[in-house]
Design a protein around this motif. Structure first.
Motif, short mmCIF file in Angstrom:
data_model
loop_
_atom_site.label_atom_id
_atom_site.label_comp_id
_atom_site.label_asym_id
_atom_site.label_seq_id
_atom_site.Cartn_x
_atom_site.Cartn_y
_atom_site.Cartn_z
N PRO A 108 2.28 -65.30 38.12
CA PRO A 108 3.26 -64.88 39.13
C PRO A 108 4.68 -65.27 38.69
CG PRO A 108 1.43 -66.06 40.15
CD PRO A 108 1.29 -66.23 38.67
N LEU A 109 5.65 -64.58 39.24
CA LEU A 109 7.05 -64.91 39.04
C LEU A 109 7.28 -66.36 39.50
CD1 LEU A 109 9.84 -63.55 38.29
CD2 LEU A 109 10.13 -63.22 40.76
N ALA A 110 8.09 -67.10 38.76
CA ALA A 110 8.41 -68.49 39.11
C ALA A 110 9.88 -68.60 39.52
CB ALA A 110 8.14 -69.42 37.92
N SER A 111 10.18 -69.62 40.31
CA SER A 111 11.54 -69.81 40.81
C SER A 111 12.55 -70.07 39.70
CB SER A 111 11.57 -70.96 41.82
OG SER A 111 11.20 -72.17 41.20
N ARG A 143 16.08 -68.05 34.24
CA ARG A 143 16.42 -68.64 32.94
C ARG A 143 15.50 -68.14 31.82
NH1 ARG A 143 16.25 -74.40 35.21
NH2 ARG A 143 17.64 -74.12 36.95
N ARG A 144 14.41 -67.50 32.17
CA ARG A 144 13.46 -67.00 31.16
C ARG A 144 13.68 -65.51 30.85
NH1 ARG A 144 10.56 -70.61 34.21
NH2 ARG A 144 9.83 -72.38 33.01
N GLY A 154 23.90 -63.83 39.27
CA GLY A 154 24.03 -65.28 39.14
C GLY A 154 22.74 -65.95 39.57
N GLU A 155 22.51 -67.13 39.04
CA GLU A 155 21.24 -67.82 39.29
C GLU A 155 21.04 -68.17 40.77
OE1 GLU A 155 18.48 -71.44 37.52
OE2 GLU A 155 20.52 -71.16 36.75
N ASP A 182 8.67 -69.23 25.58
CA ASP A 182 8.68 -69.45 27.03
C ASP A 182 9.62 -68.46 27.72
OD1 ASP A 182 7.41 -70.86 29.15
OD2 ASP A 182 9.24 -72.05 29.49
N GLN A 183 9.72 -67.26 27.14
CA GLN A 183 10.57 -66.21 27.70
C GLN A 183 9.72 -65.05 28.21
OE1 GLN A 183 14.23 -66.26 27.93
NE2 GLN A 183 13.49 -68.37 27.76
#
Length: 189
Positions: free
Chosen positions: A41-44, A48-49, A65-66, A94-95
């Motif tokens: 699943p998508l992570a918070s 950044r990845r 923006g983040e 890790d991307q």
């Protein structure tokens, strides 16, 4: 031949704040993944990845923006049993190299049911041709069907119809769209 080793860069699921439980993703699909990549699943922290960079393969994905990205992630999570965004991670870097989402529309028809809508399927250009798109579609279809959807639908260009037919989908009816005119400031609900 030895199996590829996991880089120290790779972040395991249990160390991440995920959008939903990884147990909802088909084990069969996970087992079909190449050992150099990981489906989850998508992570918070996926801003950044490279989440937006992979989405930009598909369409315009301007960087908000983040902080705004993270707020949107929390909105999706707060919607409960509606949004299921998944990513494929290249373990060495890790991307993110692939993305997709299914969202469940609640319906009054068919005994108060759901329709799964698959959206935003994108694979990094350097990773295309490795069946990652197929794995994403299979994983999202599994989530949709196991969440009670009576059908799962998606829109695609004519050139992508053969790919989706290989994934078990069939051409059905037509899509209509009306795009909102560009404004200096778009109202938000």
């Amino acid at each position: 031949m030895a199996a590829p080793t996991t880089s120290s860069l790779f972040t395991p699921d249990e160390s991440l704040d995920l959008l939903f439980s990884p147990e909802l993703i088909s084990l069969e699909v996970k087992k079909a993944m190449h050992p150099s990549v990981h489906l989850r699943p998508l992570a918070s922290t996926d801003y950044r990845r490279g989440h937006l960079q992979v989405l930009s393969v598909l369409t315009s994905a301007p960087d908000p923006g983040e902080e705004a990205w993270r707020a949107h992630f929390e909105t999706l999570r707060a919607s409960g049993r509606t949004y299921y965004a998944i990513v494929i991670i290249d373990k060495a870097s890790d991307q993110i190299v692939g993305v997709g989402t299914v969202f469940l529309e609640r319906k009054f028809q068919r005994g108060i049911s759901y329709v799964g809508h698959i959206e935003d399927i994108a694979v990094d250009e350097k990773q295309q041709g490795k069946k990652l798109g197929l794995r994403i579609i299979n994983a999202l279809t599994y989530i949709s069907e196991n969440s009670g959807a009576y059908k799962t639908i998606l829109n695609c260009s004519d050139k992508n119809i053969p790919f989706y037919e290989k994934c078990g989908y069939e051409k059905k009816e037509n899509e209509m769209a009306r795009y909102t005119p560009v404004r200096a400031h778009s109202p938000r609900l």
